[in-house]
Design an enzyme around this catalytic site. Structure first.
Site, short mmCIF file in Angstrom:
data_model
loop_
_atom_site.label_atom_id
_atom_site.label_comp_id
_atom_site.label_asym_id
_atom_site.label_seq_id
_atom_site.Cartn_x
_atom_site.Cartn_y
_atom_site.Cartn_z
N PRO A 142 -6.35 -6.56 -5.19
CA PRO A 142 -6.01 -5.65 -4.09
C PRO A 142 -4.51 -5.69 -3.82
CG PRO A 142 -7.80 -7.16 -3.48
CD PRO A 142 -7.23 -7.66 -4.76
N GLY B 148 -1.49 -4.34 -1.04
CA GLY B 148 -1.15 -3.70 0.23
C GLY B 148 0.26 -3.12 0.16
N PHE C 62 7.73 -6.41 8.05
CA PHE C 62 7.02 -5.35 8.76
C PHE C 62 7.09 -3.99 8.06
CE2 PHE C 62 7.55 -2.03 12.10
CZ PHE C 62 6.31 -2.11 12.71
N GLY D 79 3.73 -12.79 13.16
CA GLY D 79 4.90 -11.97 13.49
C GLY D 79 5.78 -12.63 14.53
N GLY E 67 -7.57 -11.55 -1.38
CA GLY E 67 -8.24 -10.67 -2.34
C GLY E 67 -9.32 -11.34 -3.16
N ILE F 283 -10.49 -5.55 1.69
CA ILE F 283 -10.60 -5.22 3.12
C ILE F 283 -10.27 -3.73 3.27
CG2 ILE F 283 -9.70 -5.70 5.45
CD1 ILE F 283 -8.64 -8.43 4.11
N TYR G 196 10.74 -23.21 10.13
CA TYR G 196 11.01 -22.25 9.05
C TYR G 196 12.34 -22.60 8.40
CZ TYR G 196 11.12 -17.50 7.02
OH TYR G 196 11.13 -16.42 6.18
C1 LIG Z 1 11.50 -10.70 2.98
C2 LIG Z 1 10.15 -11.14 3.39
C3 LIG Z 1 9.90 -11.48 4.71
C4 LIG Z 1 8.62 -11.90 5.09
N1 LIG Z 1 8.39 -12.21 6.41
C5 LIG Z 1 7.15 -12.56 6.80
C6 LIG Z 1 6.88 -12.87 8.17
O1 LIG Z 1 7.75 -12.81 9.03
N2 LIG Z 1 5.60 -13.21 8.50
C7 LIG Z 1 4.62 -13.25 7.57
O2 LIG Z 1 3.49 -13.54 7.93
N3 LIG Z 1 4.85 -13.00 6.27
C8 LIG Z 1 6.08 -12.64 5.86
N4 LIG Z 1 6.32 -12.37 4.54
C9 LIG Z 1 5.23 -12.50 3.55
C10 LIG Z 1 4.43 -11.19 3.34
O3 LIG Z 1 5.10 -10.09 3.88
C11 LIG Z 1 3.08 -11.35 3.97
O4 LIG Z 1 2.35 -12.26 3.20
C12 LIG Z 1 2.28 -10.06 4.16
O5 LIG Z 1 1.20 -10.37 4.99
C13 LIG Z 1 1.76 -9.43 2.89
O6 LIG Z 1 1.29 -8.14 3.21
P1 LIG Z 1 1.26 -6.99 2.10
O7 LIG Z 1 0.61 -5.80 2.70
O8 LIG Z 1 2.60 -6.78 1.54
O9 LIG Z 1 0.27 -7.63 1.04
P2 LIG Z 1 0.46 -7.78 -0.53
O10 LIG Z 1 1.74 -8.51 -0.82
O11 LIG Z 1 0.26 -6.49 -1.19
O12 LIG Z 1 -0.76 -8.74 -0.86
C14 LIG Z 1 -0.77 -10.07 -0.44
C15 LIG Z 1 -2.14 -10.69 -0.76
O13 LIG Z 1 -3.13 -10.04 0.03
C16 LIG Z 1 -4.10 -9.39 -0.80
N5 LIG Z 1 -4.42 -8.11 -0.17
C17 LIG Z 1 -3.55 -7.14 0.21
N6 LIG Z 1 -4.23 -6.12 0.77
C18 LIG Z 1 -5.54 -6.46 0.75
C19 LIG Z 1 -6.74 -5.81 1.15
N7 LIG Z 1 -6.76 -4.61 1.73
N8 LIG Z 1 -7.91 -6.45 0.94
C20 LIG Z 1 -7.96 -7.68 0.38
N9 LIG Z 1 -6.85 -8.32 -0.03
C21 LIG Z 1 -5.66 -7.73 0.16
C22 LIG Z 1 -3.44 -9.25 -2.15
O14 LIG Z 1 -4.38 -9.22 -3.20
C23 LIG Z 1 -2.59 -10.51 -2.19
O15 LIG Z 1 -3.37 -11.60 -2.56
C24 LIG Z 1 7.59 -11.97 4.13
C25 LIG Z 1 7.85 -11.62 2.80
C26 LIG Z 1 9.12 -11.21 2.43
C27 LIG Z 1 9.37 -10.84 1.01
#
Ligand SMILES: Cc1cc2nc3c(=O)[nH]c(=O)nc-3n(C[C@H](O)[C@H](O)[C@H](O)COP(=O)(O)OP(=O)(O)OC[C@H]3O[C@@H](n4cnc5c(N)ncnc54)[C@H](O)[C@@H]3O)c2cc1C
Length: 549
Positions: A129, A131, A200, A215, A263, A268, A469
């Site tokens: 999956p 996102g 975000f 967040g 995933g 989801i 952090y």
């Molecule tokens: C610059 C930067 C800053 C960040 N800051 C934060 C922060 O402040 N707080 C924080 O919590 N995280 C942060 N992160 C980490 C990241 O953004 C989070 O992990 C975020 O929740 C991932 O969301 P995404 O939609 O990009 O998921 P993806 O990166 O696309 O996927 C992440 C995981 O979730 C799974 N997944 C995605 N969508 C689904 C779905 N619909 N159903 C089942 N599984 C799914 C994927 O298979 C994968 O295993 C940061 C990352 C970066 C690069």
């Protein structure tokens, strides 16, 4: 989304409008920021493997979602092949794309998600999956040795707020909704979700749930685990539905099992989440503490008090110095203000300008509530020797927080590697944890003979503890592969977390990046329980194999 870096193609970080930043980086890392020494290759120079999608699977998928939503385009497959961890970016820049997916499939509703999953299982294909692709823990990459067809299932078409139950303050939201779209759709009706990770702009509700995200305003709104009530997940056994009740006594929480599942249990499609009325007032104010222990103690006491701020954050001295160095050229008024502040701090004998710590505290609600909260928090700040420095640093931090992630690509262009590691621990453990991580990282820099910089902030306060952090940057020694040197620093920090009694991650998930510390964190029976869950739901290991454990 860039295939080699963070964010949008036409957005980049620059030091040119920040006069103190270049000299600061030169002092900290021995790096000349004026000289870019590396740049990503052009896409046309990459060797992108051909897709290996069996014709029968391809036609079933096309029938399920429509031919225009099954993509085998090279750029699409490369963008979906990894997330945005430092390791991901380094590999991409080296043209080492790993085992990219054979197709990107974009279902338009839950029924189509079900048909895609069924088709994949029938063909013994792998489903990952997707996102927003902002994973920072290696949660998206197919295993290099994977021989089965690999599908990246991008849920970005599921991007709507479906309904709002105003009385219960709950909204049904589709899982592919990105942060800005979610706030825009809710805001138009006077509501907010209040979940603002630094990623975000490029992450989705489903991704937040699948990684247990947090967040910046979690002190008031909660982490994603607190915000998520009901779930709909397409699993190999059908659609899993949990009711959006405030709490339940129905055995081990299935909702909690899906939270953080990366995933591995299914896709989801929808969640029912807490929403709140847009606050009348939102203020983030800046404070300075004479030193790190005073700042940490103030945050701890605020968490124990009746004050309920939306943000509590304090940077250590190295992070404070960087924050000041990233200021833009000051206006004459700024100069007068900072001279006045400097004089005030110099009169305070407990303030050493090299040790002081910048803090932000956020307040939200109606005007009276904000005034009361501020009063309560500021009494505690004062008790710990802190001074208020007004609204402009907080305003700047609030406006710029989504631009900061671009700095990693800026440093990579100059040969330096920067990354983050974050954790959580009880208040009583935090001081020793901070010292242990500082010693471990500095010892690693020394062993490598490389210039390094480590800094930290405390954020996300809870009743019993908080998140620390850490951000680190490394100017490689030139004697070894920079990736190996990066790994040595990252591993030293992560090991110090678990050795100190803290967790391997507070909100960045496990993925592949952190899985080696899972057993030390949750114990061997804990890992066995998790494996049994994944194997029970997905006996063929078709769902995002190799992640978490
Ligand atoms: C610059 C930067 C800053 C960040 N800051 C934060 C922060 O402040 N707080 C924080 O919590 N995280 C942060 N992160 C980490 C990241 O953004 C989070 O992990 C975020 O929740 C991932 O969301 P995404 O939609 O990009 O998921 P993806 O990166 O696309 O996927 C992440 C995981 O979730 C799974 N997944 C995605 N969508 C689904 C779905 N619909 N159903 C089942 N599984 C799914 C994927 O298979 C994968 O295993 C940061 C990352 C970066 C690069």
């Amino acid at each position: 989304m860039k295939w080699w870096g963070w964010g949008l193609e036409d957005v980049a970080f620059t030091h040119e409008d920040k006069p103190e930043l270049g000299p600061f980086i030169e002092r900290a890392l021995g790096l000349d920021v004026g000289r870019a020494t590396a740049s990503p290759p052009s896409f046309s120079d990459l060797h992108v493997p051909d897709p290996a999608l069996p014709d029968t699977l391809s036609s079933v998928l096309e029938r399920a979602v429509g031919p225009e939503w099954v993509s085998v385009a090279a750029l699409d497959r490369v963008v979906h092949g990894r997330g945005k961890s430092l390791r991901d970016l380094l590999y991409q820049r080296r043209g080492d794309l790993g085992r990219i997916p054979d197709a990107v499939v974009r279902p338009g509703d839950e029924d189509q998600v079900g048909r895609v999953l069924r088709a994949a299982l029938d063909a013994d294909a792998v489903v990952i999956p997707f996102g927003g692709g902002s994973s920072i823990s290696g949660s998206l990459e197919p295993p290099r040795e994977e021989r089965r067809p690999v599908l990246s299932v991008d849920v970005g078409r599921l991007d709507r707020v479906l309904s709002i139950d105003a009385e219960s303050r709950l909204a049904r939201v589709q899982a592919g909704t990105f942060g800005p779209d979610l706030e825009r759709q809710l805001g138009a009706r006077g509501w907010t979700f209040g979940h603002y990770p630094d990623s975000f702009t490029h992450s989705t509700l489903g991704g937040w749930i699948a990684t247990r995200s947090s967040g910046m305003q979690s002190d008031r709104y909660g982490d994603i685990a607190d915000l998520t009530r009901g779930l709909r997940v397409v699993t190999p056994n059908g659609v899993l539905v949990t009711r959006p009740v405030p709490s339940a006594s129905t055995g081990p929480s299935v909702r909690e099992m899906v939270l953080g599942s990366e995933g591995r249990l299914g896709i989801i499609t929808e969640a029912t989440v807490h929403v709140r009325r847009l606050p009348e007032q939102r203020r983030i104010l800046g404070y300075l503490f004479p030193a790190w222990p005073a700042g940490v103690a103030a945050m701890r006491d605020i968490a124990a008090s009746e004050a309920a701020p939306s943000v509590t954050r304090v940077s250590d001295a190295p992070e404070t110095l960087l924050s000041f160095a990233t200021r833009k050229a000051p206006t004459p008024l700024d100069r007068v203000k900072s001279r006045a502040l400097r004089e005030l701090l110099q009169r305070r004998r407990d303030f050493d300008l090299g040790a002081m710590c910048l803090s932000f505290i956020g307040y939200e609600g109606d005007r009276r509530h904000v005034a009361v909260q501020r009063n309560l928090a500021e009494r505690i700040v004062k008790r710990h020797g802190g001074v208020g420095i007004g609204a402009s640093p907080g305003r700047l931090y609030d406006q710029k927080k989504f631009d900061t992630p671009y700095i990693r690509d800026f440093l990579l262009d100059r040969g330096a590697l920067a990354d983050v590691s974050e954790t959580a621990a009880p208040w009583s453990v935090l001081p020793a944890l901070y010292d242990a991580v500082s010693s471990a990282a500095n010892a690693a820099f020394d062993r490598l003979g490389a210039r390094g910089y480590l800094m930290c902030h405390l954020s996300h306060s809870y009743h019993s503890g908080a998140c620390l952090y850490f951000t680190f940057a490394l100017n490689p020694s030139g004697r070894r592969d920079p990736l190996e040197e990066y790994s040595e620093v990252k591993e030293s920090i992560q090991q110090a977390f678990v050795d100190s009694g803290a967790t391997l991650s507070h909100h960045h998930a496990v993925g592949t990046e952190h899985s080696q510390w899972l057993e030390q964190d949750i114990s061997a029976p804990g890992v066995a329980m998790m494996r049994a869950l994944f194997e029970g739901i997905d006996p063929g290991a078709n769902l995002n194999p190799g992640k978490i454990t």
